[in-house]
Design a protein around this motif. Structure first.
Motif, mmCIF file in Angstrom:
data_model
loop_
_atom_site.group_PDB
_atom_site.id
_atom_site.type_symbol
_atom_site.label_atom_id
_atom_site.label_comp_id
_atom_site.label_asym_id
_atom_site.label_seq_id
_atom_site.Cartn_x
_atom_site.Cartn_y
_atom_site.Cartn_z
ATOM 1 N N THR A 236 44.931 38.847 47.013
ATOM 2 C CA THR A 236 44.892 40.189 47.916
ATOM 3 C C THR A 236 44.364 41.525 47.284
ATOM 4 N N ILE A 237 43.363 41.958 47.760
ATOM 5 C CA ILE A 237 42.587 43.272 47.244
ATOM 6 C C ILE A 237 43.272 44.245 47.644
ATOM 7 N N PRO A 238 43.896 45.178 46.810
ATOM 8 C CA PRO A 238 44.773 46.389 46.683
ATOM 9 C C PRO A 238 43.985 47.522 47.700
ATOM 10 N N ARG A 239 43.117 47.464 48.433
ATOM 11 C CA ARG A 239 42.601 48.470 49.136
ATOM 12 C C ARG A 239 42.063 48.120 50.648
ATOM 13 N N LYS A 240 42.183 48.877 51.553
ATOM 14 C CA LYS A 240 41.695 48.535 52.805
ATOM 15 C C LYS A 240 40.548 48.543 53.106
ATOM 16 N N PHE A 241 39.671 47.932 54.192
ATOM 17 C CA PHE A 241 38.512 48.062 54.447
ATOM 18 C C PHE A 241 38.324 47.540 55.862
ATOM 19 N N SER A 242 37.170 48.142 56.495
ATOM 20 C CA SER A 242 36.867 47.978 58.029
ATOM 21 C C SER A 242 35.533 47.304 57.943
ATOM 22 N N ALA A 243 34.935 47.214 57.162
ATOM 23 C CA ALA A 243 33.491 46.585 57.186
ATOM 24 C C ALA A 243 33.292 45.363 56.242
ATOM 25 N N ASN A 244 32.191 44.523 56.903
ATOM 26 C CA ASN A 244 31.915 43.298 56.088
ATOM 27 C C ASN A 244 31.682 43.640 54.655
ATOM 28 N N LEU A 245 32.068 42.614 53.844
ATOM 29 C CA LEU A 245 31.930 42.824 52.458
ATOM 30 C C LEU A 245 31.094 41.931 51.541
ATOM 31 N N LYS A 246 30.596 42.388 50.448
ATOM 32 C CA LYS A 246 30.220 41.370 49.343
ATOM 33 C C LYS A 246 31.170 41.147 48.363
ATOM 34 N N TYR A 247 31.384 39.715 48.236
ATOM 35 C CA TYR A 247 32.430 39.005 47.356
ATOM 36 C C TYR A 247 31.823 38.368 46.281
ATOM 37 N N ARG A 248 32.404 38.837 45.180
ATOM 38 C CA ARG A 248 31.900 38.147 43.635
ATOM 39 C C ARG A 248 33.073 37.822 42.720
ATOM 40 N N LEU A 249 32.843 36.651 42.048
ATOM 41 C CA LEU A 249 33.722 36.344 41.176
ATOM 42 C C LEU A 249 33.302 37.014 39.801
ATOM 43 N N VAL A 250 34.187 37.617 39.250
ATOM 44 C CA VAL A 250 33.839 37.962 38.030
ATOM 45 C C VAL A 250 34.868 37.571 36.698
ATOM 46 N N PHE A 251 34.217 36.792 35.790
ATOM 47 C CA PHE A 251 34.741 35.806 34.922
ATOM 48 C C PHE A 251 35.135 36.539 33.907
ATOM 49 N N LYS A 252 36.169 37.362 34.009
ATOM 50 C CA LYS A 252 37.179 38.018 33.224
ATOM 51 C C LYS A 252 38.448 37.753 33.639
ATOM 52 N N ASN A 253 39.226 36.905 32.850
ATOM 53 C CA ASN A 253 40.426 36.180 33.394
ATOM 54 C C ASN A 253 41.429 37.115 32.800
ATOM 55 N N GLU A 254 42.471 37.142 33.460
ATOM 56 C CA GLU A 254 43.824 37.980 33.054
ATOM 57 C C GLU A 254 44.504 37.288 31.837
ATOM 58 N N LYS A 255 44.098 36.022 31.510
ATOM 59 C CA LYS A 255 44.784 35.528 30.286
ATOM 60 C C LYS A 255 44.166 36.117 29.207
ATOM 61 N N GLY A 256 43.188 37.103 29.254
ATOM 62 C CA GLY A 256 42.412 37.518 28.171
ATOM 63 C C GLY A 256 41.243 37.042 27.569
ATOM 64 N N PHE A 257 40.585 36.025 28.406
ATOM 65 C CA PHE A 257 39.230 35.614 27.705
ATOM 66 C C PHE A 257 38.538 35.978 28.964
ATOM 67 N N ALA A 258 36.942 35.798 28.575
ATOM 68 C CA ALA A 258 35.838 36.414 29.319
ATOM 69 C C ALA A 258 34.775 35.082 29.236
ATOM 70 N N ILE A 259 34.213 34.664 30.219
ATOM 71 C CA ILE A 259 33.041 33.837 30.301
ATOM 72 C C ILE A 259 31.739 34.576 30.484
ATOM 73 N N GLY A 260 30.873 34.594 29.586
ATOM 74 C CA GLY A 260 29.844 35.585 29.675
ATOM 75 C C GLY A 260 28.426 35.018 29.356
ATOM 76 N N PHE A 261 27.466 35.624 29.124
ATOM 77 C CA PHE A 261 26.323 35.366 28.654
ATOM 78 C C PHE A 261 25.209 35.025 30.017
ATOM 79 N N ASN A 262 24.543 35.872 30.372
ATOM 80 C CA ASN A 262 23.271 35.744 31.412
ATOM 81 C C ASN A 262 22.016 35.944 30.378
ATOM 82 N N LEU A 263 21.153 36.264 31.000
ATOM 83 C CA LEU A 263 19.621 36.480 30.409
ATOM 84 C C LEU A 263 20.052 38.048 29.845
ATOM 85 N N ILE A 264 20.916 38.748 30.095
ATOM 86 C CA ILE A 264 21.174 39.966 29.756
ATOM 87 C C ILE A 264 22.381 40.090 29.363
#
Length: 521
Positions: A236-264
């Motif tokens: 549940t996102i902790p902010r209210k919205f009224s417009a259509n949204l762009k959704y993304r998954l960011v792979f930084k996990n609450e357990k303390g690890f991150a999955i990274g490495f793109n071209l940049i």
């Protein structure tokens, strides 16, 4: 030497420190995570949250009131970090950074954006900060627009019966963005909520399970928010919205690890889920989904499960180190636990000679774990590789840098001296470090695979010169995973030392321990 050329050299090192063999020649293209797609921008849009637009909307709805009631609450800004140090500083300061401008049409969504004006350098990082934000000295930044974002606690908010949802919607219409409003939220703004799941065809009867502990980010223009999914994938996102949204998954996990490495270089990869209503978005990820999204999600859940199961009530294992960085390398079929971010290897003359000046930078965005995904077609392939490498990370947490430096040195030297044999032939300095470490990782990989998929315990790693069968044999006779790891102390650097330590810790099992070690010595 460019950053990407330097990363190519680093990836060659990673190919040498692997669970299975891989060639040393790695091209620039092979460093990409399955060739991530870059966001394609369209035209610049008129930001409805600009102070000017919100003021105009306010006056339109409340003509008897002064537009001066609307004062800037936020600033839409962008930073241009000069190097990894500055990007790390911004990330650690708590800013929610994105690498694409928030006020542009997106013609083709993707995983990242690289501003062509900055070349191969770290690209502009966009965010929204409070109006009184104290900008850090020395980091280049630009204020792009003054904004008024409702639902804040700032004193600049007007009071007295103002329908702020109506003002915001009017700003969308007056700025030419009325088609973005979600008709389902006409009565009031809503908190976006939903569930993100993933399917492992070989487990749980092929039914979806939650994507655990991953960050869900959504935005409309400069108004954005994020939260973590729970164990079962609900958010549940902790902010209210009224417009259509762009959704993304960011792979930084609450357990303390991150999955990274793109071209940049980025601390954590992001995968687009597309557009969805303000009420929230549900998604089920399968092996037929976008390949990068599936691989990242499978690694995410495998790592989340591993770390959760390290607790005393389950496997009772030493946790991997915090701030663990995992890279996915799509052109390699090898995986590694080199723990470079945790300072392993950077002091080696071998590594310094190999990487040159880049050795001084890799501690920031170099990986701790790499997963070679070239031949991975199923969740189970990802699962076993991730469990293997995180077993190494638990071992590292227990034995420390000196041990792991010798371990890496053995792997590097063996790879070169044997013409590409990953683990060498078991001879030479520090071979015992490799023997103990790989026995453990292959055993735990097999044990956790059996836990998840059933059947008899697989015999992963038994074709090498070391013997994970020892732990399997003792497992069947009353010792468990935590017993084995407890015996793998910093001074246990050979098979005889491991045998001696286990007999000391578990004297009631001395005869069984002696028998199995003799059998496989």
């Amino acid at each position: 030497m460019s950053r990407l050329s330097s990363i190519s050299l680093l990836c060659a090192l990673l190919a040498a420190c692997t669970k299975v063999g891989a060639g040393l020649e790695v091209s620039q293209a092979e460093t990409a995570d399955a060739e991530p797609a870059m966001i394609v921008l369209g035209k610049k849009l008129d930001n409805p949250y600009s102070t000017e637009n919100m003021r105009d909307a306010f006056v339109s709805l409340y003509p008897t009131r002064s537009g001066n009631d609307i004062k800037t609450s936020h600033l839409y800004v962008r930073f241009l970090p000069a190097d990894e140090y500055e990007l790390e500083y911004l990330t650690n300061s708590g800013l929610d950074l994105v690498d694409y401008p928030l006020d542009y049409e997106i013609l083709s969504d993707g995983d990242y954006y690289q501003d062509p004006s900055v070349g191969e350098n770290i690209t502009w990082q966009y965010t929204v900060v409070p109006a009184d934000y104290d900008f850090p000295d020395g980091i280049r930044h630009e204020i792009l627009e003054e904004c008024f974002i409702t639902e804040t606690d700032f004193d600049t908010r007007a009071s007295g019966g103002i329908d702020w949802s109506a003002v915001e919607e009017e700003a969308y219409r007056m700025s030419g963005n009325g088609d973005m409003l979600d008709p389902g939220t006409k009565a009031a703004k809503v908190y976006p909520s939903g569930r993100i799941t993933i399917v492992d065809e070989d487990a749980n009867g092929g039914k979806p399970v939650g994507l655990s502990g991953v960050r869900v980010r959504c935005n409309t223009f400069v108004k954005f928010s994020n939260t973590f999914t729970d164990r079962d994938g609900y958010y549940t996102i902790p902010r209210k919205f009224s417009a259509n949204l762009k959704y993304r998954l960011v792979f930084k996990n609450e357990k303390g690890f991150a999955i990274g490495f793109n071209l940049i270089l980025q601390p954590a990869s992001a995968s687009s889920l597309g557009k969805g209503p303000a009420s929230g978005l549900n998604a089920t990820i399968t092996k037929d989904s976008d390949r990068m999204l599936f691989l990242r999600s499978a690694v995410n859940n495998a790592a989340y499960e591993y770390i959760t199961r390290c607790g005393a009530e389950d496997m009772d294992l030493t946790l991997p180190p915090g701030d663990l960085r995992i890279w996915l390398l799509s052109k390699l079929d090898a995986s590694s636990a080199v723990l470079l971010h945790h300072k392993v290897g950077v002091s080696h003359e071998l590594v310094k000679d190999f990487l040159g000046y880049f050795a001084s930078l890799i501690s920031f965005f170099a990986p701790d774990v790499t997963i070679g995904t070239k031949n991975m077609d199923s969740y189970s392939d990802v699962y076993r590789a991730t469990c293997h490498e995180l077993a190494h990370c638990s071992h590292f947490s227990q034995v420390g840098l000196d041990y792991w430096n010798r371990y890496v040195e053995y792997i590097l030297r063996s790879y070169v001296q044997t013409g590409g044999m990953t683990y060498g032939d078991g001879s030479g300095s520090y071979a015992g470090y490799c023997e103990v470490g790989e026995m453990w990782a292959y055993y735990l990989e097999s044990a956790m695979y059996q836990d998840r998929y059933g059947g008899s315990m697989p015999q992963f790693g038994t074709s090498w010169w070391f013997s994970p069968q020892i732990f399997r044999y003792l497992d069947e006779r009353g010792l468990d995973r935590s017993d084995f790891l407890d015996a793998m102390q910093p001074d246990v650097t050979s098979l005889p030392a491991l045998q001696s330590e286990m007999i000391s810790l578990y004297p009631s099992k001395a005869m069984t321990i002696e028998q199995v070690f003799f059998r496989y010595k």
